[in-house]
Write an enzyme that holds these catalytic residues in place. Structure first.
Site, mmCIF file in Angstrom:
data_model
loop_
_atom_site.group_PDB
_atom_site.id
_atom_site.type_symbol
_atom_site.label_atom_id
_atom_site.label_comp_id
_atom_site.label_asym_id
_atom_site.label_seq_id
_atom_site.Cartn_x
_atom_site.Cartn_y
_atom_site.Cartn_z
ATOM 1 C CE LYS A 17 -3.783 2.474 0.165
ATOM 2 N NZ LYS A 17 -4.850 2.321 1.166
ATOM 3 C CE LYS A 48 -3.059 7.330 7.728
ATOM 4 N NZ LYS A 48 -2.840 5.983 7.147
#
Length: 293
Positions: free
Chosen positions: A175, A243
């Site tokens: 990811k 993030k």
């Protein structure tokens, strides 16, 4: 395990849609949320309410998480009345669809296994709210083969492709790769649109002009069109993408991988937030240099 009993925690835009697909496919689903109102849709669709993460884990075979960040995962799993406090967890599996740090994932998975015997499959997803609503998410997974086999039947209700990338943490690392590619594309598209506009071209036609060529991508066709139209209606604020890119940059440092593009993208998202463009979501770099009211 063809039809596991599934617990679901994290009923936001993404998780709520994923849970809905499980219920529509006839899975027995229990849910927990910090407020019962958050679970209203799942409960109306046949889901059962659990009074705590521990109570939920006690009543199911697979616990599925889709929460916002590392802190939220840690609290749900290891906090008071968390999943890890439930009895008889050996042989059960936790699926984490959240996007958190790969190293944290490995540490927590090892801790959960040692303390309870419960397995952990990290399976962050890509495809956004639209993919979740259609049941067409892409899941990138990390974990042992036996745990993955237990996790897969439920994931197939809302993911059109599920790839086991390696041991625990590998899904999160994949990811991170996904997000660094998307972030770099968004920053490049922002520059291309600004260049086109400054040269007097029809910047709004760029996505059409490049469609089908090597520069084309879903990012260009979706985000690029929104960027050209100054449509900043992303349901998630820019801190979520910041993030994720920061995780990718940190993984580069931890593995000794030179990642100058990712480091630049990281700095651009942080700058966009510093300039006041938090509400611009994933495409916040398009607004760099703009004045805020």
């Amino acid at each position: 395990m063809d039809r596991p009993r599934i617990g679901f925690i994290g009923l936001g835009t993404m998780g709520g849609a994923m849970c809905g697909h499980l219920l529509a496919r006839g899975f027995e689903v229990s849910v927990w949320a910090r407020s019962r109102e958050r679970a209203a849709s799942a409960l109306r669709s046949g889901g059962a309410w659990a009074d705590s993460p521990a109570a939920l884990a006690s009543s199911v075979d697979v616990v599925t998480l889709c929460v916002s960040n590392d802190a939220a995962v840690g609290d749900v799993v290891f906090g008071p009345a968390g999943i890890a406090t439930a009895p008889a967890l050996a042989g059960k599996v936790l699926i984490d669809h959240s996007t958190i740090h790969p190293v944290t994932t490995r540490d927590w998975a090892a801790r959960l296994r040692a303390d309870t015997g419960m397995g952990w499959v990290d399976a962050p997803v890509s495809g956004g709210p639209g993919g979740a609503a259609r049941g067409e998410l892409i899941a990138m997974a990390g974990g042992g083969a036996a745990d993955f086999d237990k996790a897969r039947p439920g994931m197939e209700a809302y993911a059109k492709r599920i790839t086991l990338m390696g041991p625990v943490g590998s899904g999160q690392a994949t990811k991170a790769c996904n997000q660094l590619i998307i972030g770099a594309e968004i920053c490049a598209i922002a520059e291309a649109l600004k260049l086109a506009g400054n040269f007097g071209m029809n910047a709004a036609a760029l996505a059409d002009a490049l469609k089908g060529g090597w520069a084309d991508s879903p990012v260009l066709q979706d985000h690029g069109r929104r960027m050209a139209a100054a449509d900043y209606s992303d349901p998630a604020d820019a801190s979520m993408m910041a993030k994720d890119v920061a995780i990718a940059a940190d993984m580069g440092r931890r593995t000794g991988t030179a990642m100058p593009v990712t480091d630049l993208v990281d700095s651009l998202y942080r700058r966009a937030i510093d300039e006041g463009h938090l509400d611009a979501g994933q495409i916040a770099p398009m607004r760099l240099g703009e004045k805020t009211s």
